[in-house]
Design an enzyme around this catalytic site. Structure first.
Site, PDB file in Angstrom:
ATOM      1  N   LYS A 169       0.843  -1.208   0.000  1.00  0.00           N
ATOM      2  CA  LYS A 169       0.000   0.000   0.000  1.00  0.00           C
ATOM      3  C   LYS A 169       0.877   1.257   0.000  1.00  0.00           C
ATOM      4  O   LYS A 169       0.714   2.143  -0.843  1.00  0.00           O
ATOM      5  CB  LYS A 169      -0.928   0.015   1.224  1.00  0.00           C
ATOM      6  CG  LYS A 169      -1.938   1.136   1.180  1.00  0.00           C
ATOM      7  CD  LYS A 169      -2.560   1.427   2.515  1.00  0.00           C
ATOM      8  CE  LYS A 169      -1.812   2.528   3.219  1.00  0.00           C
ATOM      9  NZ  LYS A 169      -2.418   3.007   4.451  1.00  0.00           N
ATOM     10  N   ASP A 188      -6.435   0.658   0.558  1.00  0.00           N
ATOM     11  CA  ASP A 188      -6.565   1.047   1.956  1.00  0.00           C
ATOM     12  C   ASP A 188      -7.973   0.663   2.413  1.00  0.00           C
ATOM     13  O   ASP A 188      -8.681  -0.047   1.700  1.00  0.00           O
ATOM     14  CB  ASP A 188      -6.288   2.555   2.131  1.00  0.00           C
ATOM     15  CG  ASP A 188      -7.449   3.397   1.614  1.00  0.00           C
ATOM     16  OD1 ASP A 188      -8.263   2.872   0.829  1.00  0.00           O
ATOM     17  OD2 ASP A 188      -7.561   4.563   2.014  1.00  0.00           O
TER      18      ASP A 188
END
Ligand code: SF4
Length: 271
Positions: A169, A188
């Site tokens: 991420k 996310d």
């Protein structure tokens, strides 16, 4: 007329299928009926949430809604974006943005942070939560950037993943937002929730969700899509009470946890 010679009329029901001859020599035939039109079953097209036309309509509407979506973490370099993203774990961007200006003033680059001990940095990032762990991660990342990468944040996914506290991420945020390199899709909490509501994935693990999104979304959209979905999650498609009545994606969304709907919902599609 003698009994029994009255010609019988052919049955209108078509029961008598043999032709009969009247005493006058006229042939009576079974009346020909117009064929009843066959009732055709309406063909139901199978709904495919991943149909290219649907996906491209979702992307088009996201472009309409959020044409300028971008990362909301304040930063002026790849290093600052990397640190801000590490600090944003379990914390809001707004809170991180309150902390980082002073942090970057005190420690402008990895060289400055690499010399510190984590305990010295902890007070500066305390309000972002999990500050002990985060202080350790940003200090050790700074040391590694200095030792292994000559003080520059690496631009390759494999190299970024060697930094402490950096998973896909964070690496995707840095690569996409700063270096404009589409190596993956940021997953996310917002992307996780909304991709499932929109049936772009049925997975739960971030890495699997990312793989699904990379398959279904054109690479040229990977960077923008993540930002747009994150913005949508912050402005409309909230975790608890999504504002479906005002959502531009409403008639494309079949999520079971919608708060208002004009289309059938799918019990399996939920956050
Ligand atoms: S309709 Fe509701 S659940 Fe679906 S994307 Fe919009 S806000 Fe989210």
């Amino acid at each position: 007329m003698a009994r029994g010679t009255t010609p019988r009329r052919p049955s209108l029901s078509g029961r008598h299928d043999r032709a009969r001859v009247t005493p006058g020599g006229k042939t009576l035939r079974k009346p020909v009926r117009a064929a009843k039109p066959r009732r055709q079953k309406a063909k139901r097209l199978a709904y495919d949430p991943l149909a290219p036309a649907r996906v491209s309509e979702v992307l088009k509407r996201l472009d309409t809604l959020y044409p300028a979506a971008t990362c909301e973490l304040k930063h002026s370099s790849a290093w600052e974006l990397l640190v801000a993203t590490i600090l944003s774990a379990q914390c809001t961007d707004a809170r991180v943005n309150m902390v980082t200006p002073e942090l970057f003033r005190k420690y402008p680059g990895p060289r400055d942070l690499a010399k510190m001990r984590p305990e010295q940095v902890e007070p500066d990032i305390r309000s972002t939560g999990f500050y002990r762990n985060k202080a350790r991660l940003i200090v050790t990342s700074a040391q590694r950037v200095m030792e292994e990468f000559g003080g520059q944040v690496p631009q390759e996914m494999e190299q970024l993943l060697t930094l402490p506290g950096v998973a896909r991420k964070t690496a995707n945020v840095v690569l996409g937002t700063w270096f404009k390199k589409a190596e993956g899709v940021v997953v996310d909490t917002h992307v996780h929730r909304i991709s499932r509501r929109l049936e772009l994935t049925t997975e739960d693990a971030p890495q699997k969700i990312e793989q699904d999104l990379m398959r279904v979304i054109p690479r040229s959209k990977w960077i923008g899509f993540s930002h747009q979905i994150i913005w949508h999650g912050r402005r409309c498609c909230f975790a608890r009470k999504p504002n479906c009545a005002e959502c531009l994606l409403e008639n494309l969304c079949h999520a079971a946890d919608k708060t208002w709907t004009t289309v059938a919902t799918n019990p399996a599609a939920r956050a």
